[in-house]
Design a protein around this motif. Structure first.
Motif, PDB file in Angstrom:
ATOM      1  N   VAL A 231      16.864  -1.131  -8.659  1.00 53.96           N
ATOM      2  CA  VAL A 231      15.806  -0.494  -7.992  1.00 53.96           C
ATOM      3  C   VAL A 231      16.111   0.819  -7.206  1.00 53.96           C
ATOM      4  O   VAL A 231      16.816   0.729  -6.304  1.00 53.96           O
ATOM      5  N   LEU A 234      10.812   1.338  -3.822  1.00 57.91           N
ATOM      6  CA  LEU A 234       9.812   0.311  -3.738  1.00 57.91           C
ATOM      7  C   LEU A 234       8.793   0.987  -2.842  1.00 57.91           C
ATOM      8  O   LEU A 234       8.828   1.315  -1.601  1.00 57.91           O
ATOM      9  N   CYS A 241       2.735  -3.251  -5.425  1.00 54.25           N
ATOM     10  CA  CYS A 241       3.766  -2.481  -4.916  1.00 54.25           C
ATOM     11  C   CYS A 241       4.240  -1.547  -6.111  1.00 54.25           C
ATOM     12  O   CYS A 241       4.320  -2.384  -7.332  1.00 54.25           O
ATOM     13  N   VAL A 243       7.110   0.118  -7.889  1.00 56.34           N
ATOM     14  CA  VAL A 243       8.631  -0.052  -8.187  1.00 56.34           C
ATOM     15  C   VAL A 243       9.330   0.909  -9.332  1.00 56.34           C
ATOM     16  O   VAL A 243       8.486   0.801 -10.527  1.00 56.34           O
ATOM     17  N   ALA A 261       7.592  -8.225  -4.906  1.00 55.26           N
ATOM     18  CA  ALA A 261       8.243  -7.248  -4.197  1.00 55.26           C
ATOM     19  C   ALA A 261       9.289  -7.990  -2.897  1.00 55.26           C
ATOM     20  O   ALA A 261      10.214  -7.040  -2.555  1.00 55.26           O
TER      21      ALA A 261
END
Length: 285
Positions: A231, A234, A241, A243, A261
């Motif tokens: 990741v 975020l 959300c 990403v 998330a």
């Protein structure tokens, strides 16, 4: 004539074992994180480094079996380095002429034309763009008329759009020349575009060999393909959300629920399950 690799050697304190047979004209990609020995393996194929046990052979010629050893200059290997290693005081045409064997089967003009450099034969490296220097390094390797072409992340220094263009050009060149090729790459798109085989190296010395689909795409839940990434971002919104996940040198952006998330953080290793235009993320321990 196939490239036969059945050997082991110590790399950074780890024993790395390689066992694969690459048909003539195919491309093998060496894939894995930095520091696992991809460039070291490339140097071993070129003859700069020796194996500990086993055998490297090209067709009927043994290059290294721990006792018999074919030196670099007799292996007919073309090598494209990460930094291209061009001669600053030679024109493009002169660099190709310098690389050619004593009785070349193709002219300098042929290689300039094939790599899109026909108008730059009298140009010096410092007068060429990054993409042109990359193509010159490739043309020089091809002009040496090798049996085996070694490419050490040749496109890594280029921006994404130019890298994608040159991947297409390189794919066409490899198809046209039918050269057996070994490519070091961190770029998943590059691997899938250019290679028929992948040798994946892990940090503990383990290796996996197969097609790009077999090695780099894993079957997850419901038979969907999975990749592993991390990741990068975020970005919570009102409903979902956003990403951003890094997979190799590529990024994937998807929308997930706030509940999904909640178990993620920047730097988190995740399995990315691909399903059409969407992606599902699963945190990895």
């Amino acid at each position: 004539m196939s490239l036969q690799l059945q050997f082991s050697r110590q790399i950074a304190g780890r024993n790395v074992t390689v066992d694969c047979d690459i048909p003539r004209g195919d491309c093998l990609a060496l894939y894995g994180p930095s520091g696992v020995g991809k460039t070291t393996l490339l140097r071993t194929l070129a003859g700069f480094d020796r194996i500990d046990h086993g055998r490297i052979a090209f067709g009927a010629q043994t290059w290294d079996d721990g006792q018999r050893y074919t030196p670099v200059e007799r292996r007919r290997v073309g090598y494209v380095f990460q930094d291209f290693a061009l001669f600053p005081n030679m024109t493009a045409a002169r660099q190709l002429a310098y690389a050619q064997p004593r009785q070349p089967t193709q002219s300098v003009e042929h290689w300039l034309q094939l790599t899109g450099l026909a108008a730059h034969g009298q140009g010096y490296p410092q007068q060429l763009s990054g993409g042109q220097r990359q193509r010159l390094a490739l043309a020089r390797a091809l002009a040496s008329e090798p049996d085996l072409l070694l490419l050490d992340e040749p496109l890594s220094a280029l921006d994404a759009s130019l890298r994608e263009q040159l991947q297409e050009s390189l794919a066409g060149l490899l198809a046209q020349t039918r050269l057996t090729t070994v490519l070091v790459s961190h770029d998943l798109g590059e691997v899938f575009r250019l290679a028929q085989h992948v040798l994946k190296l892990d940090g503990d010395g383990a290796t996996q060999y197969g097609t790009p689909q077999q090695v780099l795409l894993q079957r997850g839940q419901y038979g969907r393909y999975q990749l592993t990434g991390r990741v990068l971002l975020l970005a919570p919104a009102e409903v979902q959300c956003r990403v951003v996940v890094a997979i190799g040198q590529e990024t994937v952006t998807t929308l997930i629920s706030h509940t999904e998330a909640a178990g993620l953080h920047v730097g988190q290793a995740v399995a990315v399950s691909l399903n059409g235009a969407s992606a599902t993320l699963t945190a990895l321990s």
